[in-house]
Design a protein around this motif. Structure first.
Motif, short mmCIF file in Angstrom:
data_model
loop_
_atom_site.label_atom_id
_atom_site.label_comp_id
_atom_site.label_asym_id
_atom_site.label_seq_id
_atom_site.Cartn_x
_atom_site.Cartn_y
_atom_site.Cartn_z
N LEU A 28 -13.87 -38.31 28.72
CA LEU A 28 -14.64 -37.09 28.43
C LEU A 28 -14.58 -36.83 26.94
N ALA A 29 -15.73 -36.86 26.30
CA ALA A 29 -15.73 -36.75 24.83
C ALA A 29 -16.87 -35.86 24.34
N GLY A 49 -16.74 -32.39 24.22
CA GLY A 49 -16.31 -31.05 23.79
C GLY A 49 -16.56 -30.86 22.30
N THR A 80 -12.99 -27.52 18.75
CA THR A 80 -12.90 -26.37 17.84
C THR A 80 -11.50 -26.20 17.26
N LYS A 131 -13.50 -36.12 17.56
CA LYS A 131 -12.07 -36.24 17.90
C LYS A 131 -11.68 -37.68 18.23
N LEU A 180 -21.91 -30.28 30.03
CA LEU A 180 -21.77 -30.18 31.49
C LEU A 180 -20.33 -29.92 31.92
N GLY A 181 -19.46 -29.54 30.94
CA GLY A 181 -18.07 -29.27 31.30
C GLY A 181 -17.30 -30.55 31.56
N PRO A 220 -20.22 -34.19 33.81
CA PRO A 220 -20.50 -35.53 33.30
C PRO A 220 -20.23 -36.64 34.31
N GLY A 241 -5.17 -32.24 20.72
CA GLY A 241 -6.23 -31.23 20.60
C GLY A 241 -6.04 -30.15 19.55
#
Ligand code: GTP
Length: 344
Positions: A3-4, A6, A9, A20, A79-80, A84, A215
């Motif tokens: 999952l990439a 985001g 922030t 990231k 899509l959170g 995805p 993160g």
């Protein structure tokens, strides 16, 4: 699937110019370290779930990395963490379980063992757990004596410390797919997992090795320093030993084509990515410097994170705890006070 998509922030301003997954972990892009780890667990294809702003990542990664084939699945709107998976259902296969991993994890979780446990259980999902001193900033998890997850609490901080937390690494069975609505933003942690827990369909895999979630900037720095020490302990001759003009205080890492000027000093706990130039008589201590940055002569840098393609002017002093965004330019003889954040 990694999952990439985001917005990273909590890694700003460093993440404003660098996704990231391209952040260096002891000089190696995170996505490459993750791909090598996945490859060692038998994974031969990774789906990178990204958003429409991920051109940089696509260009850098291409069609394979770390010996693993890469396919991109691009969301028009975020899509959170579960959406995805549904979007890429045709890439993830109909019959076999697959891994889903947060794109900010550095770990040596035994993927082969985890997958075997998943296959031998009746679970729809298996989640890797780690024990941390302060679970409040992570998703806390309770299990019964068989390792079935009995409670899953995403970052509400209501569990006691130390405790078991969600390591951001899952094995999912394809049947989970049908519980995720198409084309909507859905959260694995807040929507999908609580339902599985209610039905006793979530197994846990306890991990005892290393695990980092990069993160936040402080955690990103800690990850690099601890892994640098770990690598130093086991490594022999490397790039740093070929530097003759500058002084290197271990532990330190010098990426390829990084150059040290006469009388410069680098280290301890300093990581220079590829193509970093350290000017004559400059010092860099306890710091991480991203690729293609130039540090002017007689500049001093301590306890800082410096982004990519930054120019630090000659004689500048970068105060402890400062973060300098990629592509910034610091004029000669600047004094950057401690804990400054410089935007580009
Ligand atoms: P912050 O903004 O700092 O919270 O970072 P983040 O959103 O990148 O990370 P977070 O820990 O909140 O998310 C966990 C993982 O899920 C990260 O690897 C994110 O890239 C990823 N992620 C979060 N939202 C989405 C999304 O809408 N789509 C996709 N594809 N991935 C997502």
């Amino acid at each position: 699937m990694i999952l990439a998509g985001g917005f990273a922030t909590r890694l700003r301003p460093l993440s404003c110019s660098k996704p990231k997954l391209l952040f260096p972990i002891v000089g190696v892009p995170l996505v490459e370290s993750m791909a090598r780890w996945l490859g060692s667990g038998g994974v031969d294809q990774v789906v990178l779930a990204v958003n429409h702003l991920s051109d940089k990542l696509k260009i850098e990664v291409g069609q394979s990395i770390g010996g693993v084939r890469v396919v991109f699945s691009v969301e028009e709107a975020p899509l959170g963490t579960a959406g995805p998976i549904r979007l890429a259902s045709n890439l993830l296969g109909k019959d076999d379980p697959f891994f889903v991993i947060n794109g900010d994890i550095v770990s040596n979780i035994d993927l082969v063992g985890m997958l075997a446990l998943h296959k031998s259980s009746e679970a729809d999902a298996t989640i890797a757990l780690v024990s941390v001193p302060n679970p409040s900033q992570y998703g806390s998890v309770l299990t019964d004596s068989d390792g079935i997850v009995s409670k899953f609490d995403e970052k509400s901080g209501s569990f006691s410390s130390p405790g078991l937390v969600n390591a951001g690494v899952y094995v999912l069975s394809p049947r989970v797919m049908s519980s995720i609505p198409i084309g909507k933003s859905v959260s694995l942690e807040r929507e999908v997992f609580p339902r599985l827990v209610e039905n006793g369909k979530m197994q846990s895999w306890m991990h005892h090795g290393f695990w980092y979630d990069i993160g936040r900037v402080s955690e990103y720095v800690r990850t690099n320093k601890e892994l640098l020490e770990r690598q130093e302990a086991g490594s022999g001759e490397s790039e740093r030993d070929r530097q003759k003009v500058g002084h290197i205080v271990r532990p330190a890492y010098l990426g390829s084509k990084s150059r040290l000027g006469v009388g410069s000093e680098v280290g301890p706990f300093t990581i220079l990515s590829d193509n970093v130039t350290v000017g004559d008589s400059a010092t860099v201590q306890n710091s991480i410097v991203f690729e293609e940055t130039t540090i002017g002569e007689k500049a001093t840098i301590e306890d800082a994170v410096i982004g990519e393609r930054v120019v630090i002017g000659r004689g500048s002093k970068i105060g402890r705890g400062s973060i300098i965004a990629g592509q910034s330019s610091i004029p000669a003889r600047s004094v950057v006070p401690p804990d400054s954040v410089i935007l580009c």
